[in-house]
Scaffold this motif. Structure first.
Motif, PDB file in Angstrom:
ATOM      1  N   ASN A 320      -6.771   1.828 -10.548  1.00  0.00           N
ATOM      2  CA  ASN A 320      -5.259   2.326 -10.053  1.00  0.00           C
ATOM      3  C   ASN A 320      -4.728   2.881  -8.734  1.00  0.00           C
ATOM      4  O   ASN A 320      -5.651   2.461  -7.757  1.00  0.00           O
ATOM      5  CB  ASN A 320      -4.692   3.139 -10.769  1.00  0.00           C
ATOM      6  N   ARG A 321      -4.166   2.468  -8.603  1.00  0.00           N
ATOM      7  CA  ARG A 321      -3.581   2.555  -7.281  1.00  0.00           C
ATOM      8  C   ARG A 321      -4.051   4.335  -6.826  1.00  0.00           C
ATOM      9  O   ARG A 321      -3.726   4.257  -5.042  1.00  0.00           O
ATOM     10  CB  ARG A 321      -1.854   2.520  -7.024  1.00  0.00           C
ATOM     11  N   GLU A 322      -3.731   5.092  -7.550  1.00  0.00           N
ATOM     12  CA  GLU A 322      -4.235   6.151  -7.590  1.00  0.00           C
ATOM     13  C   GLU A 322      -5.563   6.586  -6.609  1.00  0.00           C
ATOM     14  O   GLU A 322      -5.705   7.402  -5.683  1.00  0.00           O
ATOM     15  CB  GLU A 322      -4.156   7.801  -7.949  1.00  0.00           C
ATOM     16  N   ARG A 323      -6.616   5.298  -6.903  1.00  0.00           N
ATOM     17  CA  ARG A 323      -7.620   5.833  -7.014  1.00  0.00           C
ATOM     18  C   ARG A 323      -8.127   4.895  -6.441  1.00  0.00           C
ATOM     19  O   ARG A 323      -9.332   4.817  -5.191  1.00  0.00           O
ATOM     20  CB  ARG A 323      -8.879   5.607  -8.662  1.00  0.00           C
ATOM     21  N   LEU A 324      -7.861   3.853  -5.531  1.00  0.00           N
ATOM     22  CA  LEU A 324      -7.497   2.825  -4.328  1.00  0.00           C
ATOM     23  C   LEU A 324      -7.658   3.545  -2.920  1.00  0.00           C
ATOM     24  O   LEU A 324      -6.452   3.864  -3.107  1.00  0.00           O
ATOM     25  CB  LEU A 324      -6.346   2.049  -4.328  1.00  0.00           C
TER      26      LEU A 324
END
Length: 387
Positions: A320-324
């Motif tokens: 997801n965007r938070e982990r990217l």
């Protein structure tokens, strides 16, 4: 449309699900089919010519490779492009040119590839070597922080990656920083994770910097062929020097160690030239088919946009965007995405799950990397990554 060039590598690996989606292309890029005949041609030339093969290699193949690299990077002098089996050999040869009796101060980042990072750790054991590492994060201030230190310190060498190997983030404004480097500082750009992926124009800094890269990643010609461009008027005399460095005077060898004013200054010794044949075959294929670095990059950008669209709708706990890890996905990113899974075990488990769904990925400790390539179909949605 581009998959036809990779038919052999796109066959399903033994024991794997059919129609595998290869997203480990950051680690190992598939080779175009033309490389098979190129390897066989190297064998045929060697069998037919034996020792006489060196003439065609040094007079034909190597200059052709240098010219192809120079065109790709807008380098003005192909004869200043040294070759070796790996970039570590070239960089260490450069390091060997500094006087071991004098202090050696090196500026770099904390995000360099393992080979250079390990070499620096070893060199730091020497009393005269001092290394300053600039934290790569936050990326938004990296350029300012790195250049401030570069201009403030008395560094003999500065070294930085154009695209960071662990995240795919592009070093902001790196070429601009290199163009303003102090005269006394040698500047090395590790371009391996950008070469033949992102359009790169070195014209403005070609006479000032060393640039290293190779054929293993995005050119898709396999391991064993790397290069380093050399600044104009370079007078460094590497201590780590091989007999290839005196090829131009081999028949009239003097009782001294001389260096040519071209790529042979950083030449080593005998190597396997089958990667050279493969690399040239890929260059020739792409030129014949009108495939450019720009078209490759645009193909990958479109693939990355489709991936992000699918990812945003999937609500995956790790992908997801938070982990990217990212800075500027459109203008400042390489051809792979890296997700911080928190722990190595979580990344390993995710990698296994992806493989069970027919997706091959690449992992470094807690970081899971997903790459995009020319051989990914233009209608690939990447849905199977999230199922």
């Amino acid at each position: 449309m581009y998959q036809k060039y990779y038919s052999e590598f796109l066959k399903a690996p033994s024991g794997a699900p059919s129609a595998m989606l290869h997203m480990a292309c950051h680690s190992h890029h598939y080779w175009p089919d033309v490389t098979l005949d190129a390897v066989q041609q190297y064998w045929r030339d060697s069998a037919a010519l034996a020792d006489d093969k060196w003439g065609p290699i040094f007079e034909g193949k190597i200059p052709a490779w240098q010219n192809a690299v120079a065109r790709t990077l807008n380098l003005p002098d192909p004869d200043r492009i040294a070759i070796a089996p790996n970039t570590h050999e070239l960089v260490y040869r450069l390091l060997s040119a500094f006087d071991p009796a004098r202090p050696l101060r090196i500026l770099t980042t904390d995000g360099e590839f393992y080979s250079f990072a390990r070499q620096l750790q070893r060199l730091e054991e020497e009393p005269n070597v001092e290394v300053t590492r600039i934290a790569k994060e936050p990326y938004a201030s990296l350029a300012e922080r790195f250049e401030q230190e570069l201009q403030r310190g008395d560094f003999q060498l500065a070294y930085a990656s154009m695209v960071f190997f662990d995240s795919g983030v592009v070093f902001p404004q790196l070429l601009d920083i290199a163009a303003r480097k102090p005269k006394q500082t040698e500047f090395v750009i590790d371009g391996y994770h950008g070469f033949f992926a992102r359009p790169i124009d070195l014209g403005a800094v070609a006479d000032e910097v060393f640039f290293t890269a190779g054929s293993y990643k995005y050119l898709g010609a396999g391991e064993g062929l790397c290069f380093m461009s050399i600044p104009a008027n370079c007078t460094l005399r590497p201590r780590n020097t091989g007999w290839f460095a005196e090829l131009e005077e081999l028949e009239n060898r003097a009782d001294r160690v001389g260096f040519a004013d071209n790529w042979l200054r950083f030449a080593g010794a005998t190597m396997d030239y089958s990667p050279l044949y493969k690399g040239l075959a890929v260059f020739e294929l792409f030129e014949r088919e009108g495939i450019t670095v720009e078209s490759i990059h645009n193909h990958v950008l479109a693939a990355q946009r489709r991936f992000l669209h699918t990812m945003d709708a999937a609500d995956h706990p790790l992908l997801n965007r938070e982990r990217l890890i990212h800075f500027d996905l459109e203008q400042g990113h390489g051809h792979f995405f890296t997700f911080d899974c928190g722990t190595a075990s979580a990344a390993e488990q995710l990698q296994r799950e992806l493989r069970s769904r027919g997706v091959l990925s690449d992992r470094r400790q807690q970081l899971l990397r997903l790459g995009f390539a020319l051989y990914h179909s233009a209608d690939e949605s990447y849905q199977r990554v999230f199922d």
